[in-house]
Design an enzyme around this catalytic site. Structure first.
Site, PDB file in Angstrom:
ATOM      1  N   ARG A  46     -17.108  11.663  36.691  1.00  0.00           N
ATOM      2  CA  ARG A  46     -17.805  11.075  37.824  1.00  0.00           C
ATOM      3  C   ARG A  46     -19.302  11.396  37.729  1.00  0.00           C
ATOM      4  NH1 ARG A  46     -16.011  10.449  43.187  1.00  0.00           N
ATOM      5  NH2 ARG A  46     -14.082  11.409  42.522  1.00  0.00           N
TER       6      ARG A  46
ATOM      7  N   THR B 134     -24.216   8.870  41.533  1.00  0.00           N
ATOM      8  CA  THR B 134     -23.716   7.551  41.983  1.00  0.00           C
ATOM      9  C   THR B 134     -22.230   7.593  42.362  1.00  0.00           C
ATOM     10  OG1 THR B 134     -23.036   6.911  39.774  1.00  0.00           O
ATOM     11  CG2 THR B 134     -25.312   6.396  40.399  1.00  0.00           C
TER      12      THR B 134
ATOM     13  N   ASP C 252      -5.766  21.198  40.452  1.00  0.00           N
ATOM     14  CA  ASP C 252      -6.445  20.533  39.339  1.00  0.00           C
ATOM     15  C   ASP C 252      -5.528  20.571  38.119  1.00  0.00           C
ATOM     16  OD1 ASP C 252      -8.075  20.281  36.865  1.00  0.00           O
ATOM     17  OD2 ASP C 252      -9.675  19.983  38.317  1.00  0.00           O
TER      18      ASP C 252
ATOM     19  N   ASP D 132      -7.025  22.121  34.849  1.00  0.00           N
ATOM     20  CA  ASP D 132      -7.164  23.582  34.959  1.00  0.00           C
ATOM     21  C   ASP D 132      -5.814  24.271  34.870  1.00  0.00           C
ATOM     22  OD1 ASP D 132      -9.886  23.521  35.177  1.00  0.00           O
ATOM     23  OD2 ASP D 132      -9.932  23.724  37.365  1.00  0.00           O
TER      24      ASP D 132
END
Ligand code: URA
Length: 205
Positions: free
Chosen positions: A101, A105, A196, A199
């Protein structure tokens, strides 16, 4: 909507292992692999096949072989699903797609892409956490522009926002998942989810 939730007892069993925050990475990885087997069986139900004669030790009979299949792992969490696909379809062609990402933006930005020839292939996209849907929608666009014809997304956990987004952007793509969870939190994590995925797979907590 082109969306299938697998409610097989083994899928639920391994999903629970993944959700449990006490599960260590080595157990998390084997559970992700085991759960993915159950998704692959469903996702490959309609794969095109060739029929050919095979000689059994007793007589000639009908044999079948699946046609061109490719898997595209969305980095990095999709790697946790790849071994299961390789176990089940050793001839599979494999691609990788990395997207992150953009902090300013919030749009998906490609940082790595290496795809095999997908022009005749049925493609399985491995994206375990369908949260906002931005990464998966981008990956599907990438795969489509390489000529893929039949695309299925394999997800462990999905959120309503991601499923909606995929359905709007790519209504032809079939999603096969182990869970449809309640919502995203303010940090775009799926709730209840499993945290996550990258992770937890690789112990980078
Ligand atoms: N990616 C993850 O790994 N987990 C989430 O909950 C959402 C996106």
């Amino acid at each position: 909507m082109n969306f299938t939730i697998i409610d097989h007892p083994l899928t639920r069993h391994y999903l629970t292992v993944l959700r449990d925050h006490d599960t260590p990475p080595e157990r998390f990885r084997t559970a992700a692999r085991s759960l993915t087997y159950t998704l692959v069986l469903e996702a490959t139900k309609r794969l095109p096949m060739d029929e050919f004669p095979v000689d059994s030790p007793l007589e000639k009979t009908a044999g079948y072989r699946v046609r061109d299949v490719a898997a595209v792992a969305v980095l990095r969490a999709g790697l946790g699903m790849l071994d299961a696909v390789l176990d089940m379809i050793p001839e599979v062609k494999v691609g990788f797609a990395g997207v992150q990402r953009d902090e300013e933006t919030a749009l998906p930005q490609e940082y790595y892409a290496k795809l095999p020839d997908l022009s005749e292939a049925s493609v399985l996209i491995l994206e375990p956490m369908l949260a906002t849907g931005g990464s998966l929608s981008w990956a599907v666009g990438k795969v489509k522009s390489s000529g893929a014809r039949q695309i299925t997304a394999l997800c462990v956990v999905t959120a309503p926002e991601g499923v909606r987004r995929l359905n709007e952007d790519h209504p032809d793509v079939h999603i096969v998942a182990a869970a449809y969870d309640r919502e995203l939190n303010d940090n775009y994590y799926i709730v209840p989810g499993l945290g996550d995925m990258g992770d937890r797979l690789f112990g980078t907590l």
